[in-house]
Every structure is written in C-alpha cells, then in structure tokens.
Enzyme design. Sequence first.
Site, PDB file in Angstrom:
ATOM      1  CB  ALA A  37      29.803  71.426 -61.410  1.00 49.17           C
TER       2      ALA A  37
ATOM      3  CG  ASP B 184      29.757  69.881 -84.853  1.00 46.91           C
ATOM      4  OD1 ASP B 184      29.664  69.230 -83.253  1.00 46.91           O
ATOM      5  OD2 ASP B 184      28.930  70.336 -85.019  1.00 46.91           O
TER       6      ASP B 184
ATOM      7  CG  ASN C  10      33.867  72.387 -58.881  1.00 41.47           C
ATOM      8  OD1 ASN C  10      33.234  72.103 -58.600  1.00 41.47           O
ATOM      9  ND2 ASN C  10      34.528  72.931 -59.940  1.00 41.47           N
TER      10      ASN C  10
ATOM     11  CE  LYS D 115      24.931  63.537 -67.337  1.00 35.72           C
ATOM     12  NZ  LYS D 115      25.577  64.509 -66.649  1.00 35.72           N
TER      13      LYS D 115
ATOM     14  CG  HIS E 210      22.921  65.486 -78.262  1.00 37.14           C
ATOM     15  ND1 HIS E 210      24.272  65.115 -78.422  1.00 37.14           N
ATOM     16  CD2 HIS E 210      24.156  66.295 -79.877  1.00 37.14           C
ATOM     17  CE1 HIS E 210      25.513  65.426 -78.205  1.00 37.14           C
ATOM     18  NE2 HIS E 210      25.551  66.220 -79.779  1.00 37.14           N
TER      19      HIS E 210
HETATM   20 FE   LIG Z   1      27.786  70.884 -83.661  1.00 41.16          FE
END
Ligand SMILES: [Fe+2]
Length: 584
Positions: free
Chosen positions: A431, A183, A539, A67, A42
Amino acid sequence: MPTVDAIWTFSIFRKLPIFGVVPQAQGRRRSMRVLGINAIFHDPAAALVIDGRVVAAAEEERFSRRKHGKRPLPFSAWELPELSAAWCLRQAGIDAGSLDAVAYSFDPGLCRDAAELGLVDPWDWLRIEYATRAPQFLAEALPGLDPDIVRFVPHHVAHAASAGLAAPPDESGTTASAVLVLDGRGETASHLGGVYVEGRLRQLASQQLPHSLGLLYEDLTRHLGFLHSSDEYKVMALASYGQPRHLGLLRDLIRTTDDGGFTVDQIDWSTLAKPRGADGEMTADHADLAASVQARLEETILDLARWLHEAADGPATLTMAGGVALNCVANARIAAEGPYRRVWVQPAAGDAGTALGAALHLATVLGDTTAAMPGVDLGRGWTDDELEAELRRAALPYRRPDSIAAEAARVLAGNGVVAWFQGRSEYGPRALGHRSLLAHPGDPDTTRRMNDIKGREQFRPIAPMVRAERAAEIFEGELPSPYMLFVHRVAPAWRERIPAVVHVDDTARVQTVDPATEPLVAEMLAEFDRLTGLPVVVNTSLNTAGRPMVDTPREAMELFGSAPVDLLAIGPYAVHRTDLGTAG
Ligand SMILES: [Fe+2]
C-alpha cells in the site's frame, strides 16, 4: 548462452508459418495494444500496454478477493486473471477483438520434465499442458479475442522486462541497466542476470533448477509454520530477532559459481530447528534459523550482483525483479554494499509483475519504444461523484471538508486510525498511499493496535511514510524510496520520537513521498508535521486479516464498519466514527 532475442524468435513466433510475415509488423496500426497475462503459478494479474505505455495493471486477487489469486498448484494453472484482464480493457475503452497481441508470461515450449530438472512435482506436466492451451482458454474468457495473437514470453524475460523496461532513467537520463531476476522457478531456471541496452535484453547468466533461492526460502517458510509462496516476508521479519549461528554451515551448502549462478545443496532443516506447526510456539531456534538463511541469502545475492556488474561492464544501475526481490532487507544490503550507484526494484516484483513485464517485452519486440511505468497507481479508481453515490447508498453520514488531507492529519494527530482510500489502487503487494491504513508513529502502542486490526502476528513491524525532503535526516540508506522496497536504519535521535515504526533491529521499511507525484499524501504528511512536529506517518495496507487489499469503495466501507478505525477518508469525503451515533 543463446541471446534472449534468439530465445524469443524461437518461442514467440513458433506458431507462425515459416514464410509468414509477422502480422503486427505488417501495416501497423497507429496504436499498438498489448495485453499482458500472468497465470501460471500464483498472483495472477493483467496489464495493458498501449503504444509502449502502461495504461492499466491489476492483480486478480483485488477482484476475486482470494488472497494471491490462487495457490501455485499445477491443477490451478488453467485459471486466468479474467476479471482483471476484462477490467484493463474496459479501462482503456477497448475490446479483446482490437488487441494486437497478448503476452503470456510463461513459455511451455521451453519446459522440461520436472524429474529431469530435479523437482519433485509429479503433476508439473499438467501445468505445462494448461499453459499450452492458454490461448484457447483466453479466447474463451475474453470474447472476441483471436487465440492466434497470444504469444508466450519466457517467464524470466517477463520478470526482467518488468524491471529493466519499467524502471525510470537515472538522473543523467540513462536507461541502460543490469538486471537481476531472483525467483522461485520459471520454465527451467530460477534466476537470470543480464543487461538492458536501448530496450534490448542481453542475457549473461541463468541458474538452472533445482537450484533456487526462491524455492529455498519457500521451503524454510513452510518449515517455520507459515504459508509458503505467501508468507516469506514473515520469515524476513522473524530473522531480525535471531542470531545467524548457522551461517558457516549454510556457506557450505549455498555457494555461488564463477559463471554468475549458484548451487543450493539439500538442507535438512530439522537438524537446525524443529518443524513448527501453524499455531506452534515460536522459539529462539526458529528465529536463529531464519536469521542464518536470511544472512546467507544476502551474501549470495551480493555475489551475484557483483559478478553481474563486472560482466555487464559496470553499469550504474541495477534493476531487480522476481519474488526474492521483495526481500527489502537483502535489497538494502545490495544498495549499501554492492557496486551500483542506484538500485531500482519493480514494486510488483513477484509473479504479478510478469503481466506488465511480458506486455512491455512483447511491445518492444513488435517495434514499440516503451516508457517507464508512471507509478504503481495503475488499478481501479472512482470519480468523486461515484464515491458520493456509494456513501449515500450505504447511508453513511459523510462530510466534505475543505481538505481531506488536513482532516486526516487532525485525526492522526489525535492518535486516531485513518482508512485512506484515494485515487487508483496499487499494483503489487504494498500500500503506497492509495489504499492505506494510517496511524500516529509516536505512540509505542500503535504497532499492537494496527496488528490487532489486521490480525497480524505481533512480531511484524509496521512501516512509515515520510515526506521525501525530510527522509535523509531520519532514515539512512537508499533514498528516495517511493515503493517501500528497502529497509533503512533510523537515526538514533529519531528512534524515540517514532517508536511505532522502528523494528527491533532499529530499521524501518520506508516509503518516501514526493509532492510532485503524490500531492495529496504529501499534503497530509505536511499537515501532520505542522500539528505534531513529525514528518512521518504509519502506513500499512488497507485490509484485515488474510484478505487482499481493499480495492473498491464498498470494501473500504466494510472494513471501516468492522474494525476500530476512526476516520474513513475516501476521495474528498470524510466519514467519522464519532458521527455514527451509537458507536464511538
Ligand atoms: Fe516468477
């Protein structure tokens, strides 16, 4: 354990004739161009590295408006970041035919049968099949591309490079670092521990599947009624409302091993808290479970980081990547309690960052010396003239104030909400002052207003940005923190002054703003400080519920038109809601 170079030699040049010469090493052109591609699970993304420097990087979701780009299913592994890749080339003014190499951040040649790895993933073979055919798919998507220049980079080598090669040197100029990849999964592993010296990775540890801290957290995310591989940060926020009362049990089920890895036993979540549906009631049991797993995750990562420090002969810096490295609560704990002087986390730590890492890695292999990434503003940008043309097209009443930073600060000081669209967009999920929604931190109601605009759950905290030179008096912990990847305890004297950004556990996820790198944001903060006595502004990302961050001027105007935002500060131009006539 084979060295990464050995793995690389096997996997990257596997397709070349045995007696062949590496094409890129022979008669090298002056300007080496490497395109990085992440597409396998993804967050598809593309990045372009020219002469060892990152010149463009962007996530596909900012173009496709889906998304995370796609769901991480085997059936979608063929989908490529076509739009972001084509844009990277346009940004550099080159075409696909002039690339020297394409680095694809997954190596199907290293894969094994999913059942053999202990995974329940009956269609995994299809993912491997699509990855194997990626060179042909890429040639189809990018006209002029020679499929023979596509190279497979092992997934965790790409993550590692996105940390170890992209991090700036420390204050003494040293670039060597330990690197920890945490991960969900790569080809056969879920983690990598290693060390970077002079741009070369030496792998010291790797945990094979099915043991995976990322998959564990994803599984919990699903059990708590959130979208897995997407909403893990909500679990982290929820954890601060609970008590880690299952920590003892989880210490038995999740254990580190003496070779720098770990094991995760099967956990039946239902015995600890009822499964929750997407709209189900959130109970104290859910928060306690989240708190328990979060606490055990932090302890485990600390152990891995300590083992690595010793195995790597005590480097001063730890760099990190992989989706779990977006857990800013765990990161803060490693920074506070771990043995390293500095902890640097790749801002695009999730799979999007592997596009950049794969490109940097391949550039070093092909002989380039790479430079640290210059910042996160690696995406699309527009000139002032282009922005003005967009405003005219939309027939919006705009002005050009003397200073857009001062104009925004005035609206914020009056408790208004500002949509802030400046410069090139950010690479990664945060952001950071380029596509941001800003508000006053002193009003306790700001959190509710912002979460309403963004359609977010009310338990979610909102984050502050602060002028770097004032950060240490307000926030404790790893500073400076330009990428919002650590939580920081808020000094008691400040908690009541900036209640909107103080989470229930008295922490905040801070972005420090350095005037040297972010002059316009720093100017806005300075002006807000002058008007209010607060060097802090709320923010959050410029998007509404469930949508990717705004990337283009038109998307910024659409958001401004559909949400109670008082000012759109787009480049040097100001669009005030009060100027819209009937609105306001
Ligand atoms: Fe990964």
